[in-house]
Write an enzyme that holds these catalytic residues in place. Structure first.
Site, mmCIF file in Angstrom:
data_model
loop_
_atom_site.group_PDB
_atom_site.id
_atom_site.type_symbol
_atom_site.label_atom_id
_atom_site.label_comp_id
_atom_site.label_asym_id
_atom_site.label_seq_id
_atom_site.Cartn_x
_atom_site.Cartn_y
_atom_site.Cartn_z
ATOM 1 N N GLY A 1 0.507 -1.263 0.040
ATOM 2 C CA GLY A 1 0.074 0.082 0.021
ATOM 3 C C GLY A 1 0.748 1.367 -0.185
ATOM 4 N N ASP A 2 2.208 1.102 0.362
ATOM 5 C CA ASP A 2 2.934 2.268 0.313
ATOM 6 C C ASP A 2 4.304 2.104 0.064
ATOM 7 O OD1 ASP A 2 3.438 5.031 0.648
ATOM 8 O OD2 ASP A 2 3.795 4.990 2.951
ATOM 9 N N LEU A 3 4.321 1.116 -0.976
ATOM 10 C CA LEU A 3 6.022 0.592 -0.901
ATOM 11 C C LEU A 3 7.099 1.413 -1.900
ATOM 12 C CD1 LEU A 3 7.104 -1.963 -0.319
ATOM 13 C CD2 LEU A 3 6.418 -3.295 -2.528
ATOM 14 N N HIS B 1 11.011 2.392 2.018
ATOM 15 C CA HIS B 1 10.395 1.476 3.023
ATOM 16 C C HIS B 1 11.166 -0.099 2.636
ATOM 17 C CE1 HIS B 1 6.421 3.656 3.924
ATOM 18 N NE2 HIS B 1 7.519 4.100 4.716
#
Length: 310
Positions: A201-203, A207
């Site tokens: 979802g927020d790759l 991260h």
């Protein structure tokens, strides 16, 4: 409970918070204050274990942190990379032993300038990252649902974007050019995938942890994980590596068993172009004036759009 603002050398607040949860800091505590939802701190204990401390900025962060705890329990031992092992899970503090490696990109807290910690042309990164994505997206959505994660069908994922688009237009406004582009994409059946997968979802590369050979070794910050449109996990790779980089990732992803569809490259492009909608929703939820002001230009409300993709 949300901890008070921590500035400069004012470390006693976080040290006291850590002690309340059974951790005893030794030496200096380092800060990374870049996150929108969490402040991050890094400490060592007497046994020499390095810890990551995440402190929520606002009360609305906690439900997403609870979701992340469920995600990490589901993923344990199922990816070719490490994920955090949360040892403290509370509304005012999340703590886990620091994973090996460094993020593929680091950002200077003062200047906000990024530094790449990988060779972007090294095949080790894209191959290992593709294997990780294929393994993540290959987890049965039914298992994710049984673990308590949100599960959307292809129709529901598409309708969710339509609802978000309508909300942002209603509450903040969207310039006509972008509105027409996003509505055209939304109505394009060939672009949207006929399936959904478990997504991070927020790759973005901030991260993703890597070793000295540019091999991906870990993935952080699973707060937004759910079963949804798999293209969500490719958009930041397109942003950082361009069209050729996306094509290479998709080739490696398919070789590792990842499932694609004919319209995926166009769809990832449009997902990236629509990223201002996600930021607009964050601005609305946080209610912070700086974010509400910043998003207006990206929505084409104040002159030309500064959307990240054209």
């Amino acid at each position: 409970m949300v901890t008070p603002e921590v500035r400069g050398s004012d470390q006693e607040i976080i040290a006291a918070l850590a002690r309340r949860h059974g951790l005893e800091p030794v030496g200096e505590i380092e800060w990374n204050d870049l996150g929108l939802d969490f402040r991050a701190a890094f400490m060592s204990d007497a046994e020499g274990t390095d810890w990551v401390l995440r402190i929520p900025r606002r009360p609305d962060v906690w439900p997403r942190a609870e979701n992340e705890a469920r995600v990490l329990a589901l993923l344990k031992g199922r990816l070719p990379v490490e994920v955090p092992d949360w040892r403290v899970v509370a509304p005012d503090l999340i703590a886990y032993p620091r994973l090996a490696g460094t993020t593929a990109v680091t950002v200077d807290p003062a200047t906000k300038e990024p530094t790449w910690n990988i060779d972007k042309d090294n095949p080790a990164f894209v191959e290992s990252f593709a294997r990780t994505l294929a393994a993540l997206h290959g987890i049965d959505p039914a298992e994710a649902g049984a673990a308590g994660l949100k599960v959307s069908s292809p129709e529901q994922a598409r309708r969710a974007f339509a609802d978000d688009l309508d909300r942002v237009k209603r509450e903040l406004g969207i310039g006509e050019t972008l509105w027409q582009r996003w509505r055209t994409w939304l109505d394009d059946d060939a672009s949207w995938p006929p399936f959904t997968t478990l997504v991070h979802g927020d790759l973005h590369v901030g991260h993703v942890l890597v070793d000295e050979t540019s091999q991906a070794t870990g993935v952080l910050d699973w707060t937004e994980a759910e079963v949804s449109d798999p293209a969500i996990d490719f958009i930041f790779h397109l942003m950082g590596f361009g069209e050729s980089g996306l094509a290479r990732l998709l080739d490696e992803y398919e070789a590792a068993g990842g499932r694609t569809w004919p319209g995926i490259r166009h769809h990832v492009n449009e997902r990236l172009a629509a990223f201002p909608i996600k930021y607009a929703l964050f601005a609305l939820i946080s209610g912070q004036d700086e974010h509400l002001a910043a998003i207006k230009g990206q929505l084409g409300v104040d002159g030309e759009s500064t959307s990240p993709a054209t």
